[in-house]
Design a protein around this motif. Structure first.
Motif, PDB file in Angstrom:
ATOM      1  N   MET A   1      55.310  58.517  85.419  1.00 53.77           N
ATOM      2  CA  MET A   1      54.476  57.380  85.770  1.00 53.77           C
ATOM      3  C   MET A   1      54.642  57.119  87.266  1.00 53.77           C
ATOM      4  O   MET A   1      55.659  56.621  87.713  1.00 53.77           O
ATOM      5  N   ASP A   2      53.646  57.467  88.036  1.00 52.69           N
ATOM      6  CA  ASP A   2      53.698  57.305  89.480  1.00 52.69           C
ATOM      7  C   ASP A   2      53.344  55.895  89.920  1.00 52.69           C
ATOM      8  O   ASP A   2      53.843  55.414  90.928  1.00 52.69           O
ATOM      9  N   ARG A   3      52.493  55.249  89.182  1.00 51.35           N
ATOM     10  CA  ARG A   3      52.022  53.917  89.559  1.00 51.35           C
ATOM     11  C   ARG A   3      53.051  52.855  89.205  1.00 51.35           C
ATOM     12  O   ARG A   3      53.976  53.085  88.448  1.00 51.35           O
ATOM     13  N   GLU A   4      52.811  51.656  89.725  1.00 51.64           N
ATOM     14  CA  GLU A   4      53.702  50.533  89.426  1.00 51.64           C
ATOM     15  C   GLU A   4      53.570  50.074  87.991  1.00 51.64           C
ATOM     16  O   GLU A   4      54.488  49.482  87.437  1.00 51.64           O
ATOM     17  N   TYR A   5      52.418  50.343  87.397  1.00 55.73           N
ATOM     18  CA  TYR A   5      52.213  49.945  86.011  1.00 55.73           C
ATOM     19  C   TYR A   5      51.214  50.889  85.361  1.00 55.73           C
ATOM     20  O   TYR A   5      50.470  51.615  86.030  1.00 55.73           O
ATOM     21  N   GLN A   6      51.230  50.875  84.027  1.00 56.53           N
ATOM     22  CA  GLN A   6      50.218  51.591  83.246  1.00 56.53           C
ATOM     23  C   GLN A   6      50.119  50.915  81.889  1.00 56.53           C
ATOM     24  O   GLN A   6      51.028  50.180  81.490  1.00 56.53           O
ATOM     25  N   ILE A   7      49.021  51.161  81.216  1.00 56.76           N
ATOM     26  CA  ILE A   7      48.834  50.631  79.875  1.00 56.76           C
ATOM     27  C   ILE A   7      48.805  51.815  78.926  1.00 56.76           C
ATOM     28  O   ILE A   7      48.060  52.768  79.136  1.00 56.76           O
ATOM     29  N   GLN A   8      49.668  51.739  77.917  1.00 56.83           N
ATOM     30  CA  GLN A   8      49.800  52.836  76.966  1.00 56.83           C
ATOM     31  C   GLN A   8      49.984  52.266  75.564  1.00 56.83           C
ATOM     32  O   GLN A   8      50.894  51.463  75.337  1.00 56.83           O
ATOM     33  N   GLU A   9      49.131  52.673  74.645  1.00 56.31           N
ATOM     34  CA  GLU A   9      49.216  52.262  73.244  1.00 56.31           C
ATOM     35  C   GLU A   9      49.366  50.748  73.074  1.00 56.31           C
ATOM     36  O   GLU A   9      50.154  50.265  72.269  1.00 56.31           O
ATOM     37  N   GLY A  10      48.630  49.984  73.880  1.00 56.84           N
ATOM     38  CA  GLY A  10      48.656  48.531  73.771  1.00 56.84           C
ATOM     39  C   GLY A  10      49.806  47.851  74.499  1.00 56.84           C
ATOM     40  O   GLY A  10      49.952  46.637  74.432  1.00 56.84           O
ATOM     41  N   TYR A  11      50.634  48.611  75.188  1.00 51.37           N
ATOM     42  CA  TYR A  11      51.757  48.059  75.947  1.00 51.37           C
ATOM     43  C   TYR A  11      51.475  48.181  77.443  1.00 51.37           C
ATOM     44  O   TYR A  11      50.995  49.216  77.904  1.00 51.37           O
ATOM     45  N   LEU A  12      51.802  47.142  78.172  1.00 54.47           N
ATOM     46  CA  LEU A  12      51.782  47.200  79.625  1.00 54.47           C
ATOM     47  C   LEU A  12      53.179  47.619  80.053  1.00 54.47           C
ATOM     48  O   LEU A  12      54.164  46.954  79.727  1.00 54.47           O
ATOM     49  N   ILE A  13      53.270  48.738  80.745  1.00 48.98           N
ATOM     50  CA  ILE A  13      54.555  49.248  81.225  1.00 48.98           C
ATOM     51  C   ILE A  13      54.619  49.003  82.721  1.00 48.98           C
ATOM     52  O   ILE A  13      53.757  49.463  83.467  1.00 48.98           O
ATOM     53  N   ILE A  14      55.637  48.267  83.157  1.00 48.80           N
ATOM     54  CA  ILE A  14      55.784  47.927  84.564  1.00 48.80           C
ATOM     55  C   ILE A  14      57.098  48.495  85.086  1.00 48.80           C
ATOM     56  O   ILE A  14      58.160  48.259  84.490  1.00 48.80           O
ATOM     57  N   LYS A  15      57.020  49.205  86.194  1.00 47.40           N
ATOM     58  CA  LYS A  15      58.239  49.681  86.845  1.00 47.40           C
ATOM     59  C   LYS A  15      58.906  48.498  87.547  1.00 47.40           C
ATOM     60  O   LYS A  15      58.266  47.782  88.313  1.00 47.40           O
ATOM     61  N   ALA A  16      60.176  48.317  87.291  1.00 44.43           N
ATOM     62  CA  ALA A  16      60.903  47.198  87.894  1.00 44.43           C
ATOM     63  C   ALA A  16      61.173  47.433  89.380  1.00 44.43           C
ATOM     64  O   ALA A  16      61.370  46.480  90.115  1.00 44.43           O
ATOM     65  N   GLY A  17      61.170  48.670  89.826  1.00 43.46           N
ATOM     66  CA  GLY A  17      61.440  48.984  91.226  1.00 43.46           C
ATOM     67  C   GLY A  17      62.916  49.250  91.463  1.00 43.46           C
ATOM     68  O   GLY A  17      63.739  49.110  90.563  1.00 43.46           O
ATOM     69  N   ARG A  18      63.251  49.637  92.669  1.00 45.06           N
ATOM     70  CA  ARG A  18      64.661  49.938  92.987  1.00 45.06           C
ATOM     71  C   ARG A  18      65.552  48.720  92.864  1.00 45.06           C
ATOM     72  O   ARG A  18      66.680  48.801  92.411  1.00 45.06           O
TER      73      ARG A  18
END
Length: 112
Positions: A1-18
């Motif tokens: 997942m390169d982006r800060e977020y993505q939506i997959q199977e009804g879930y919003l996935i957010i990268k928390a960052g370093r």
């Protein structure tokens, strides 16, 4: 997942960052506000796989998301916690309201 977020199977996935500090927590709030204007979000997974530090701003942001989503039956999960962040989850009590998974994929594997 390169982006800060993505939506997959009804879930919003957010990268928390370093580092999930005040600035990053505010940035995540802005991302969530923008996405929630466009669609209904019921489930969020915070991906901590690249995170080495989290402070009280991150804890507060996680609690706010939990409160917001739990009212509508939604969930907040965290995945990929390093030992320092996992310790903060237990010291702060976040582990009592937010499920912790070894990896993001484990959230989806549990649903099957």
């Amino acid at each position: 997942m390169d982006r800060e977020y993505q939506i997959q199977e009804g879930y919003l996935i957010i990268k928390a960052g370093r580092e999930l500090d005040h600035h990053r927590a505010e940035h995540i709030r802005e991302i969530l506000a923008r996405i929630q204007r466009e669609r209904v979000i019921k489930h969020i997974i915070f991906d901590f796989s690249g995170t080495g530090f989290m402070d009280s701003s991150g804890v507060g942001m996680m609690i706010s998301r939990y409160r917001e989503l739990s009212v509508t039956g939604g969930t907040v999960c965290a995945a990929g916690l390093c030992p320092a962040v996992e310790k903060l989850f237990y010291v702060s009590g976040l582990h009592k309201i937010i499920r912790i998974y070894p990896e993001v994929e484990d959230v989806f594997n549990e649903q099957k």
